[in-house]
Design an enzyme around this catalytic site. Structure first.
Site, PDB file in Angstrom:
ATOM      1  N   HIS A  94       4.555   1.491   0.092  1.00  0.00           N
ATOM      2  CA  HIS A  94       4.910   0.130  -0.501  1.00  0.00           C
ATOM      3  C   HIS A  94       4.706   0.093  -2.170  1.00  0.00           C
ATOM      4  O   HIS A  94       5.076  -0.676  -2.737  1.00  0.00           O
ATOM      5  CB  HIS A  94       4.526  -0.952   0.235  1.00  0.00           C
ATOM      6  CG  HIS A  94       3.143  -1.322   0.035  1.00  0.00           C
ATOM      7  ND1 HIS A  94       2.153  -0.973   1.213  1.00  0.00           N
ATOM      8  CD2 HIS A  94       2.497  -2.016  -0.760  1.00  0.00           C
ATOM      9  CE1 HIS A  94       1.080  -1.313   0.775  1.00  0.00           C
ATOM     10  NE2 HIS A  94       0.959  -1.848  -0.513  1.00  0.00           N
ATOM     11  N   ASP A 123       3.481   4.096   6.050  1.00  0.00           N
ATOM     12  CA  ASP A 123       3.270   3.540   4.698  1.00  0.00           C
ATOM     13  C   ASP A 123       2.100   4.467   3.949  1.00  0.00           C
ATOM     14  O   ASP A 123       1.155   3.978   3.285  1.00  0.00           O
ATOM     15  CB  ASP A 123       2.402   2.004   5.070  1.00  0.00           C
ATOM     16  CG  ASP A 123       2.427   1.192   3.554  1.00  0.00           C
ATOM     17  OD1 ASP A 123       3.115   1.655   2.872  1.00  0.00           O
ATOM     18  OD2 ASP A 123       1.835   0.154   3.740  1.00  0.00           O
ATOM     19  N   SER A 153      -4.093  -1.118  -2.766  1.00  0.00           N
ATOM     20  CA  SER A 153      -3.162  -0.260  -1.774  1.00  0.00           C
ATOM     21  C   SER A 153      -3.111   0.915  -2.392  1.00  0.00           C
ATOM     22  O   SER A 153      -3.003   1.413  -3.469  1.00  0.00           O
ATOM     23  CB  SER A 153      -1.662  -0.886  -1.788  1.00  0.00           C
ATOM     24  OG  SER A 153      -1.761  -1.776  -1.103  1.00  0.00           O
TER      25      SER A 153
END
Length: 604
Positions: free
Chosen positions: A156, A187, A265
Site C-alpha cells: 500500500h 501487503d 509502514s
C-alpha cells in the site's frame, strides 16, 4: 463504534493524536519495560511532547535547535554524565571528551542504516470516470534492505505509483526506485535501486525466526512527527491468523504493543538479537482498544520472496475455496457420523475452486496433509499452541497439491486437490491499475469492483447489487458483474439518462459473462437494434447504426480519449467451461468470512 477511516502511508494526509511519545525509545521507558533491543541500546533521551492533538502534519511544532542536555543524537543520559562533569550549578563541557556516545556494539548502527525512507507519488484511477485518473498525491513510508540490490516495503506504500524515491539515513539525496513485484494479499512490495552509489557501504538485514509471546520487539521507520528515523519498543502480544486490511485476506500476523504510526509502514521489526522478525503494516483503532499494532512475520515474507524468485512474479497465496463450519456441538458431530471431536463441516464449495471436483457440501474435513483439524477449525501450532486451519493453506504455493482426510456419509477417505488463489466475482483490487470500460451510445459499462463501491458510496448502488457483491460467488473463471455506471446524455439515449449502477444481464438475448464478452457481442452484432436487458427486466433498446454514429460526438463532448479501455482491444477468447448457476450461488454467508472485521484495521 469502531473507527472506519483508513490510514495511508502519508503523514500529511492524516489527523492523528500525538501519542507516540509514550512509546518512543527513551531511557526511562527502556528501564520500565526492561527491554534492551540491540538496535536501540543507546537511544537518546527524548523530552515528552504536549498532548495537543495533531490536526495536520504541517501544524506539528518544530523541534527547537537548542537541545536540553549534552550528548548529541546518539548520546543518552548515562553518556552525558560520563563526558560532561558538573563543576558547579552551571553546566561545564569538557571538549576533550567525545560529545557523541559510542555504541557498545557497532552493528547497531548498521541495522539502522539499512532502513530507508520511501517517497511515493500516486495517481489512483477514477472508477466513476474510468477513462481518467484522480488528482496526483504524495505519501511517505519506510523500507529496508534485504540484499541483492532489493528493498522490501508494504504494497500500500507504492499503490498506484508513478514515481518511487528512497533516501538513506543520514543522506540528503533521493534515489529512484523501481517496483519489481506487489503482493496485494500479503501487503508486501519488492523494490530495486539501480544506482550503485545508493548501495555503497550498506549491509542487508538478516531475517530471524518467528518470535514467541512476550519477546521484545523494536519497530524502526519514518513515521509522522519528524523527518529522521524513529524507534519504538514493545513486546509480542499475540500470534495468530489475522485479517490483512489491504489485501482482504487471512494470513499469519504478529500483534505487538509498540507504537506503529502513519509512515511506519514497510519498516522492519527487530528482536533482541538485531534480526528482522517482520514488517510493520497496520494498526487496530477503536474506542475499546489501544496499542494494537501488527507485523507481517518472516514466514509470510519468505513466501512472498520465494514466490517471486520461483515464478518471476507474484502469483499469490492459494486457498481451499470452501466455506466451513465448526463442529463443537456433540449432536451435530453424531448426526454427521464423526466419531471424535475433530473436523470441520463443508458448508459450500466455490465453483471455480479445484476442490469443487473432490469436495461437496456435507463433507467433514478431518486432516490436511496429515495434520489433524480440530472441531473448532484449528490445527496444532508449534509445541503448545493452536492456530486457525487457514494457516495450513497459506503455507502452500499456487499449484501445490494437498491431501485431505474427509468423512463422507460416515466413511473415511483421502482425496487430493490442487490449491489455487481465489477468484473473486467482485475483485478487491483492479489488475493493471486502470479499470475496464466500454461506452455504447453514452451508456458507460464497467465491471463491479470493491474500489468502485467505495468511490460511489454504498447508498447509490442499491441493496440488491450490494448483496450480490458481498455474498455471490463466481460460477466460472472470468465471470464479472457488468453494470452501467452512468449515461452520458445524448439524443440517441433519450429516456435512459436517469440510469446508473444497474447490472446488465443480457445483450440481444445472450447472457453477458464479463466486460470483454460484452465488447465482443457489440462488435459482432449485425441486428438492427441493440437490446440490453438489465436487472429486474429493465430494457434499453438502441438503434445500432445510430448508436455507432453518435459515439464520436459523445467522445468529443465529454473529452473522452477512447470508446473503450485498451484491454478490450485484445481479441476475445471464449470461456471453455461454464458452471450452471444455482440458487446456492447467492446465499446468506459472506464471501469474505473474517472472524474479525477489517473496519478497524488501518494502514500504518
Amino acid at each position: 463504534m469502531a473507527c472506519v477511516a483508513a490510514l495511508v502511508a502519508s503523514p500529511a494526509l492524516l489527523p492523528f493524536p500525538s501519542t507516540a511519545a509514550s512509546s518512543t525509545a527513551s531511557a526511562s521507558c527502556s528501564c520500565r519495560l526492561r527491554l534492551r533491543p540491540a538496535v536501540v541500546a543507546r537511544a537518546p533521551r527524548q523530552q515528552p511532547r504536549g498532548r495537543r492533538a495533531l490536526r495536520r502534519f504541517d501544524e506539528v511544532d518544530g523541534v527547537s535547535k537548542k537541545r536540553r542536555g549534552i550528548g548529541g543524537g546518539a548520546g543518552g543520559a548515562a553518556g552525558s554524565q560520563a563526558s560532561s562533569p558538573r563543576r558547579d550549578r552551571g553546566l561545564a563541557v569538557d571538549f576533550k571528551e567525545p560529545q557523541v556516545a559510542e555504541f557498545d556494539d557497532l552493528e547497531e548502527d548498521k541495522f539502522l542504516n539499512a532502513v530507508v525512507k520511501v517517497y511515493c507519488t500516486h495517481i489512483a484511477p477514477d472508477y466513476g470516470l474510468p477513462w481518467q485518473k484522480q488528482r496526483q498525491h504524495s505519501s511517505s513510508g519506510s523500507a529496508f534492505m534485504i540484499g541483492d540490490g532489493k528493498l522490501l516495503t508494504n504494497a500500500h506504500c507504492v499503490e498506484h505509483d508513478t514515481q518511487v524515491k528512497v533516501k538513506r539515513r543520514g543522506d540528503d539525496k533521493k534515489y529512484i526506485a523501481k517496483v519489481l513485484a506487489r503482493g496485494i494479499e500479503c501487503d508486501l512490495a519488492l523494490l530495486s535501486v539501480e544506482n550503485e552509489e545508493f548501495w555503497r557501504g550498506t549491509e542487508a538485514l538478516s531475517f530471524g525466526r518467528l518470535p514467541c509471546l512476550q519477546d521484545s520487539v523494536t519497530v524502526v521507520g519514518y513515521p509522522l512527527g519528524g523527518d529522521t528515523i524513529s524507534v519504538t519498543k514493545g513486546v509480542v502480544s499475540r500470534i495468530e491468523v489475522t485479517p490483512y486490511a489491504h489485501g482482504t485476506s487471512d494470513l499469519l500476523g504478529i500483534q505487538i504493543d509498540a507504537a506503529i504510526n502513519p509512515g511506519n509502514s514497510g519498516g522492519p521489526a527487530f528482536n533482541e538479537q538485531g534480526e528482522c522478525i517482520g514488517v510493520a503494516f497496520q494498526v487496530y483503532r477503536s474506542d475499546e482498544a489501544e496499542n494494537i499494532g501488527y507485523v507481517i512475520p518472516t514466514t509470510v515474507v519468505s513466501h512472498f520472496l520465494n514466490d517471486f524468485q520461483k515464478n518471476g512474479k507474484y502469483t499469490g497465496f492459494p486457498c481451499l475455496g470452501v466455506l466451513l463450519q465448526k463442529l463443537e456441538n456433540p449432536a451435530l458431530r453424531e448426526s454427521l457420523k464423526v466419531p471424535s471431536s475433530e473436523g470441520v463441516l463443508v458448508r459450500r464449495v466455490e465453483p471455480t475452486a479445484p476442490a469443487s471436483s473432490v469436495l461437496r457440501k456435507g463433507d467433514v474435513i478431518v486432516s490436511f496433509d496429515g495434520v489433524a483439524v480440530g472441531c473448532e477449525a484449528t490445527v496444532p501450532f508449534r509445541s503448545t499452541e493452536r492456530i486457525a486451519f487457514r494457516y495450513l493453506t497459506s503455507q502452500k504455493y499456487a499449484g501445490d497439491i494437498a491431501q485431505l482426510g474427509i468423512i463422507r456419509d460416515g466413511n473415511s477417505m483421502k482425496v487430493q486437490t490442487i490449491l489455487q488463489p481465489r477468484k473473486h466475482l467482485v475483485p478487491f483490487h483492479v489488475e493493471g491499475g486502470q479499470p475496464s470500460y466500454l461506452i455504447v451510445a453514452g451508456l458507460v459499462f464497467t465491471p463491479l469492483t470493491e474500489p468502485f463501491i467505495e468511490e460511489e458510496c454504498e447508498d447509490t448502488l442499491g441493496l440488491k447489487l450490494l448483496a450480490k457483491a458481498r455474498y455471490s460467488l463466481a460460477t466460472f473463471e472470468g465471470e464479472q458483474i457488468v453494470i452501467v455506471s452512468q449515461v452520458l446524455a445524448h439524443e440517441v439515449n433519450i429516456g435512459y439518462e436517469h440510469m446508473g449502477n444497474q447490472q446488465l444481464i443480457k445483450l440481444n438475448g445472450t447472457a453477458v459473462k464479463n466486460i470483454h464478452h460484452l465488447a465482443h457481442l457489440v462488435d459482432t452484432c449485425k441486428d438492427k437494434f441493440l437490446t440490453f436487458e438489465f436487472e429486474d427486466d429493465f430494457l434499453v433498446v438502441l438503434n445500432r447504426e445510430e448508436a455507432t454514429a453518435a459515439s464520436s460526438d459523445i467522445l468529443k463532448e465529454h473529452a473522452i480519449p477512447s470508446i473503450r479501455s485498451s484491454d478490450l482491444s485484445e481479441p476475445y477468447v471464449e470461456t471453455e467451461t461454464e458452471v450452471q448457476k444455482t440458487s446456492e450461488d447467492f446465499g446468506e454467508s459472506p464471501v469474505t468470512n473474517f472472524e474479525m472485521g477489517i473496519d478497524c484495521l488501518l494502514w500504518a
